[in-house]
Enzyme design. Structure first.
Site, PDB file in Angstrom:
ATOM      1  CG  HIS A 303      11.984  24.514 -17.334  1.00  0.00           C
ATOM      2  ND1 HIS A 303      12.963  25.318 -17.375  1.00  0.00           N
ATOM      3  CD2 HIS A 303      11.632  24.093 -16.098  1.00  0.00           C
ATOM      4  CE1 HIS A 303      13.675  25.061 -16.135  1.00  0.00           C
ATOM      5  NE2 HIS A 303      12.801  24.449 -15.327  1.00  0.00           N
ATOM      6  CG  ASP A 360       5.966  21.487 -10.917  1.00  0.00           C
ATOM      7  OD1 ASP A 360       6.275  20.772  -9.800  1.00  0.00           O
ATOM      8  OD2 ASP A 360       6.576  22.464 -11.172  1.00  0.00           O
TER       9      ASP A 360
END
Ligand code: CMC
Length: 424
Positions: A303, A360
């Site tokens: 991320h 996700d």
């Protein structure tokens, strides 16, 4: 002691104002840099660039903290409904009981989508990706819902209607793609329960279970906002040209679609399928992800901001157990995902780069267990993210926003004379 910043560009020295946020984040205001020195800053990917100030969502990537309007995501996920959280994001405070009752009633009363949405869907070839259909439907809503100044239940009418209609459009997209008859919205059911009903009624998939509807609602909450991510920045940027609300949101849907952003939930499940197909060993995926020449990335990992566990991923992992348990499914993919997470987190490459599972990584496993085909996963993300996009669009347009217009450092050819066709 006040924080100061100065910059030297050649012989020029400039003192720059420093803005400190309510959580102590420091931003150097370079607004006068070009005027005073002729130079600009370069920050491809905007990893060091604040697009502006915002009072909506705080996240601390080092500590793994996410708060909407000051409330920790863990508390909201445990206690609030998605509509409550939507109100919080849009209005800044939790709704009172009366405000929430009004919102619930208004959402239920505004689910009917304009007729032309069916025509848009019918015009799309059968194999059109649901995200393309979603963006197309949203942008055409600007022609039906142009009463920008009206309010319904304390929210701008356009925004309330889109919130009510987005799950309906999503369900229509799915049912058309399967050749199934459309199911009308049911105003007796709340937001997530109505969505599942419209998606799956009559298909043999679970469409009425309260625990599954609660899990869906929770997943919407976890996706509801994430400050200046790619799609939200897109919504703000498009809105900064004074393009209308629907055009801005449709642009956000397109940005979300990519596999490095919301499309990662589909990509994770495809990756796990590929692992199963190749015999269920995770080592080759980890090796491939580490090999830069392969161009492959471990989907659902890493991320831009989180250099620690994504707090949403932790909550989703727990939910995966609840849903799979409820549906009585023994999911090979969940076991595989857990194995892959362990292998990656024990690997020096991922440790050094602080790459952890993101939102996700586990969400697709739940969606699949619920019965969603993988092409629909990113649509679910979009339904959840709508209040965040809307809150940012409102905040940006309410402030002293200038049109978003980055500069560049030109590296092309210097001036040269045009060569006529016959001389080339
Ligand atoms: N697999 C392998 N290596 C990775 C990965 C990954 N998933 N993510 C980052 N890296 C490496 C990258 O190659 C780089 O290595 P090096 O320093 O040796 O060049 C280092 O880690 C830093 O990566 P970066 O590309 O500078 O990171 P970024 O902030 O630009 O990208 C990201 C963030 C999310 C796009 C990236 O981590 C990624 O591609 N992850 C996989 C896709 C994914 O799961 N996306 C969903 C993101 S969360 C939800 C959302 O935003 O929608």
């Amino acid at each position: 002691m006040a924080i100061t910043a100065e910059i030297r560009v050649g012989a020029d020295k400039l003192d720059l104002p420093v803005i400190v946020g309510s959580e102590g984040e420091v931003g150097i205001d370079i607004g006068t840099l070009r005027d005073k020195t002729g130079a600009i800053t370069l920050d491809p990917g905007y990893g060091n660039t604040g697009a502006g100030e915002s009072a909506i969502t705080f996240l601390d990537g080092e500590l793994g903290i996410l708060r909407y309007r000051g409330y920790p995501i863990e508390q909201l996920a445990g206690s609030a409904s998605f509509l409550e959280v939507s109100w919080l994001l849009l209005k800044g405070e939790l709704p009172t009981a009366a405000e929430l009752a009004n919102l619930i009633a208004a959402e239920r009363a505004n689910r009917a989508v304009p007729d032309h949405v069916q025509a848009v869907l019918a015009a799309c070839p059968q194999n059109t990706h649901p995200m393309a259909m979603l963006a197309s439907c949203i942008v055409t809503l600007s022609s039906s819902h142009s009463d920008e100044d009206d309010a319904i239940a304390g929210l701008p009418a356009n925004q309330l209607r889109l919130m009510a209609q987005l799950p309906v459009i999503a369900a229509y997209i799915y049912r058309r793609s399967q050749g199934l008859p459309l199911v009308p919205p049911d105003s007796e059911r709340d937001y997530a329960a109505n969505f599942l009903h419209m998606m799956f009624a009559g298909t043999g998939k679970q469409s009425d279970d309260v625990a599954i509807a609660n899990a869906m609602d929770l997943l919407f909450i976890l996706h509801a906002d994430h400050e200046q991510n790619c799609s939200t920045s897109t919504v703000r940027l498009v809105g900064s040209s004074q393009a209308d609300y629907f055009a801005s949101v449709a642009a956000g849907v397109c940005a979300l679609w990519g596999p490095l952003h919301g499309g990662a939930n589909q990509a994770v499940v495809e990756m796990l399928d590929e692992i199963v197909h190749r015999g269920g060993k995770v080592d080759w995926v980890v090796a491939q992800a580490k090999d830069k020449a392969s161009g492959f990335r471990l989907m659902g990992f890493g991320h831009r901001v989180y250099k620690n566990f994504d707090p949403r991923a932790k909550l989703i992992k727990v939910q995966a157990d609840v849903v799979l348990d409820k549906l009585g499914k023994d999911d090979e993919q969940l076991d595989l995902a857990i194995g892959l997470e362990h292998a990656a987190l024990a690997d020096e490459y991922f440790v050094q780069r602080k790459l952890y599972p993101n939102v996700d990584f586990y969400s697709g496993i739940i969606y699949r267990a619920m019965g969603f085909p993988q092409e629909m996963f990113t649509v679910l993300f979009a339904i959840g993210r709508l209040p965040g996009w809307t809150a940012h669009w409102n905040e940006h347009n309410a402030g002293k926003a200038r049109i978003g217009r980055p500069r560049q450092i030109y590296t092309g050819r210097n001036a040269r004379d045009f060569v006529p066709l016959q001389a080339r």
